[in-house]
Motif scaffolding. Sequence first.
Motif, PDB file in Angstrom:
ATOM      1  N   PHE A 357       0.836  -1.192   0.000  1.00 45.42           N
ATOM      2  CA  PHE A 357       0.000   0.000   0.000  1.00 45.42           C
ATOM      3  C   PHE A 357       0.880   1.255   0.000  1.00 45.42           C
ATOM      4  N   ASP A 358       0.262   2.398  -0.216  1.00 40.39           N
ATOM      5  CA  ASP A 358       1.014   3.647  -0.240  1.00 40.39           C
ATOM      6  C   ASP A 358       1.497   4.029   1.162  1.00 40.39           C
ATOM      7  N   ASP A 359       2.706   4.579   1.232  1.00 38.08           N
ATOM      8  CA  ASP A 359       3.159   5.212   2.462  1.00 38.08           C
ATOM      9  C   ASP A 359       2.421   6.537   2.632  1.00 38.08           C
ATOM     10  N   ALA A 360       2.155   6.899   3.887  1.00 35.05           N
ATOM     11  CA  ALA A 360       1.432   8.153   4.129  1.00 35.05           C
ATOM     12  C   ALA A 360       1.664   8.617   5.555  1.00 35.05           C
ATOM     13  N   VAL A 361       1.374   9.900   5.789  1.00 32.25           N
ATOM     14  CA  VAL A 361       1.404  10.476   7.130  1.00 32.25           C
ATOM     15  C   VAL A 361       0.282  11.498   7.203  1.00 32.25           C
ATOM     16  N   ALA A 362      -0.264  11.700   8.391  1.00 32.19           N
ATOM     17  CA  ALA A 362      -1.384  12.640   8.544  1.00 32.19           C
ATOM     18  C   ALA A 362      -1.259  13.410   9.846  1.00 32.19           C
ATOM     19  N   TYR A 388     -10.564  16.960  12.038  1.00 26.08           N
ATOM     20  CA  TYR A 388     -10.196  17.484  10.721  1.00 26.08           C
ATOM     21  C   TYR A 388      -8.808  16.936  10.417  1.00 26.08           C
ATOM     22  N   VAL A 389      -8.664  16.177   9.332  1.00 24.99           N
ATOM     23  CA  VAL A 389      -7.424  15.443   9.046  1.00 24.99           C
ATOM     24  C   VAL A 389      -6.868  15.860   7.688  1.00 24.99           C
ATOM     25  N   ALA A 390      -5.551  16.133   7.673  1.00 24.44           N
ATOM     26  CA  ALA A 390      -4.825  16.378   6.424  1.00 24.44           C
ATOM     27  C   ALA A 390      -3.826  15.240   6.254  1.00 24.44           C
ATOM     28  N   THR A 396       1.479  10.099  -4.502  1.00 25.24           N
ATOM     29  CA  THR A 396       1.010  11.267  -5.255  1.00 25.24           C
ATOM     30  C   THR A 396       1.737  12.547  -4.865  1.00 25.24           C
ATOM     31  N   ASN A 397       2.453  12.502  -3.735  1.00 22.65           N
ATOM     32  CA  ASN A 397       3.154  13.681  -3.208  1.00 22.65           C
ATOM     33  C   ASN A 397       2.190  14.867  -3.092  1.00 22.65           C
ATOM     34  N   SER A 398       1.042  14.596  -2.485  1.00 22.47           N
ATOM     35  CA  SER A 398       0.035  15.635  -2.318  1.00 22.47           C
ATOM     36  C   SER A 398      -0.764  15.360  -1.053  1.00 22.47           C
ATOM     37  N   VAL A 399      -1.559  16.357  -0.644  1.00 26.09           N
ATOM     38  CA  VAL A 399      -2.346  16.262   0.577  1.00 26.09           C
ATOM     39  C   VAL A 399      -3.832  16.256   0.239  1.00 26.09           C
ATOM     40  N   ASN A 422     -12.282  22.558  -1.454  1.00 28.43           N
ATOM     41  CA  ASN A 422     -12.225  23.086  -0.090  1.00 28.43           C
ATOM     42  C   ASN A 422     -10.928  22.739   0.634  1.00 28.43           C
ATOM     43  N   TRP A 423     -10.067  21.941   0.000  1.00 25.13           N
ATOM     44  CA  TRP A 423      -8.810  21.584   0.659  1.00 25.13           C
ATOM     45  C   TRP A 423      -7.965  22.829   0.892  1.00 25.13           C
ATOM     46  N   GLN A 424      -7.470  22.960   2.107  1.00 26.48           N
ATOM     47  CA  GLN A 424      -6.669  24.124   2.476  1.00 26.48           C
ATOM     48  C   GLN A 424      -5.176  23.815   2.525  1.00 26.48           C
ATOM     49  N   PHE A 425      -4.848  22.592   2.915  1.00 26.26           N
ATOM     50  CA  PHE A 425      -3.434  22.218   3.026  1.00 26.26           C
ATOM     51  C   PHE A 425      -2.840  21.930   1.653  1.00 26.26           C
ATOM     52  N   LYS A 426      -1.643  22.415   1.464  1.00 25.53           N
ATOM     53  CA  LYS A 426      -0.814  22.057   0.318  1.00 25.53           C
ATOM     54  C   LYS A 426       0.374  21.270   0.857  1.00 25.53           C
ATOM     55  N   GLY A 427       0.774  20.236   0.118  1.00 24.71           N
ATOM     56  CA  GLY A 427       1.843  19.393   0.626  1.00 24.71           C
ATOM     57  C   GLY A 427       2.902  19.070  -0.396  1.00 24.71           C
ATOM     58  N   LYS A 428       4.110  18.884   0.103  1.00 25.36           N
ATOM     59  CA  LYS A 428       5.224  18.456  -0.742  1.00 25.36           C
ATOM     60  C   LYS A 428       6.180  17.671   0.137  1.00 25.36           C
ATOM     61  N   GLY A 429       6.624  16.511  -0.369  1.00 25.75           N
ATOM     62  CA  GLY A 429       7.518  15.687   0.430  1.00 25.75           C
ATOM     63  C   GLY A 429       8.620  15.059  -0.392  1.00 25.75           C
ATOM     64  N   LYS A 430       9.498  14.344   0.292  1.00 22.82           N
ATOM     65  CA  LYS A 430      10.602  13.646  -0.373  1.00 22.82           C
ATOM     66  C   LYS A 430      11.003  12.452   0.474  1.00 22.82           C
ATOM     67  N   TYR A 431      11.630  11.476  -0.190  1.00 22.20           N
ATOM     68  CA  TYR A 431      12.168  10.299   0.489  1.00 22.20           C
ATOM     69  C   TYR A 431      13.647  10.215   0.175  1.00 22.20           C
ATOM     70  N   HIS A 432      14.463  10.077   1.225  1.00 18.75           N
ATOM     71  CA  HIS A 432      15.904   9.997   1.015  1.00 18.75           C
ATOM     72  C   HIS A 432      16.526   9.121   2.094  1.00 18.75           C
TER      73      HIS A 432
END
Length: 529
Positions: A357-362, A388-390, A396-399, A422-432
């Motif tokens: 499954f996809d890795d994720a964090v909230a 309220y969860v983001a 997808t590298n998105s929230v 209505n989504w307010q959060f913008k997200g960007k991540g990386k794996y290293h």
Amino acid sequence: MRNPMLRRAIGRYGLTLMLIFGAAVSPVWADEEAAPEAKKSDDKSKGVVSVELGKEVYIKRCLGCHGAEGAGDGPAALRFKPVPRDFTKGLFKYKSTPHGSVPTDEDLIKVVVQGLPGTGMPAWKSILKDNQIRSVVQYIKTFAPQFKDAAPKPITIGPEVKSSPESIEKGKALFKELACFMCHGEEGRGNGPLAPTLKDNLGRHVQPRNLTKGWIFRGGGARENIYMRINTGLMGTPMPSFADKLDNEKSWHIANYVNSLSQYPGVPNWNVAVMAKPIEGDVADDPDDPRWNDLERHSFPLVGQVTIDPRMFTPTVDMVTVKAMYNEKDLSLLVIWDDPTKSVATPAAGETVPEIFDDAVAIQFPTKMLPGTQKPYFIMGDVNHSVYVARWNGRTNSVDEFNANGTEVRVGLRITPQEETNWQFKGKGKYHQGQYKAVFKRPLVTEDKETDLQIQPGVFYPIAFTAWDGSNGERDAMRSLSAWYSLYLEVPASNDRFIYPTLFLLVVVGVEWWIARSYRNGNGNGKQK
């Protein structure tokens, strides 16, 4: 009896006196008769060590995990990762003796007393007496024939090489030369190219140690403990002994290097709040923004979600580290966590290759602030108090955002996805190199005041965290999570701190000038001469 008064008193009160005397001395007689039994019970608590006592302790305290015959197959065994030790094999990891030999009694006692961090093995020092611990060790030894007539001797730790930049650099070079990175990864997070293929002596997958978390080294995180592991190896695992490849000095160099990798010098100072710093200009929206480097880190422990079905008893992610900044309009959070694999949703391939499954964090907030210290239930809220969860998705590298109202029997989580507009959060991540970093950015105030939390400086807002490792089968309710903590936007220092002292100084100087002038012109009484 010559005293007639005494004779009459005894005649009248003799029976009563006998009863009183009998009642007075009977406890003494009872204590004397009970003394042998008291002495017998004292034998257990005052130093007697025996296999019989050890068996009693084992049945009461150890059987549930390690099993009746010590084979690591107790009723709770499958709830743990790693599974409990199989004593019958005689293969013990954390010891001071050479590779291939059994541990000393003191090695086993140390494990019972201190436990094994990061596993289901607790520390028993506050529960069991010393003779009970020594007795259970004697009983455990009866499960493995290797202990019969064995006289194990610890290896010798040579003269210490103090940790220094030079020693650490030499250790780093040896770490590469001996190919330690093939299992532990270039930066030590247990994500080396061989990590997915490693198995223990029973054919079960074994995860290389994350060397950046020295506080969960099961044999101890001190440099001498690391020296010991390098030279004894971990029996029953792919971790070999390097005693035939390293001399004393080189062993210390590697120990110093591994010790330097730990994120904290000891156990993390777990925080209770994320403190967001006010900044000038735009907030960061990239995990590589150099401004993150100067911000304070806040670390929070995560545990498996074991309250509602489906449960996760053996999660991968055990902590997150958070940094935060904000300006007059926006808030930005950087969430950091270790994961040895970068997982992308992949269907199962037969019985041997499970679904990934996809890795994720909230991050989770209450939808609205409640009176006093009240909060929604920390596992996705409750029927009366929504959250309220983001959620950031690694593929997808998105929230995306949703609201939740807890769980319902035979239904699961009550989740209401928000409209994407209505989504307010913008997200960007990386794996290293075995580590994720994800930025969550949103306006402090939003238009949707019904389903979004409105944020302002100087207020403590409940915040919680959850993470999913897709390669570990984690998705939906199967995840690791935290309790509620707090997010606090530090109030910017006011310019008034400069204005008021200056005004006060001017007033004081003015008053002193007026007094001095009055004395000069009127000799102290305000009248001209």
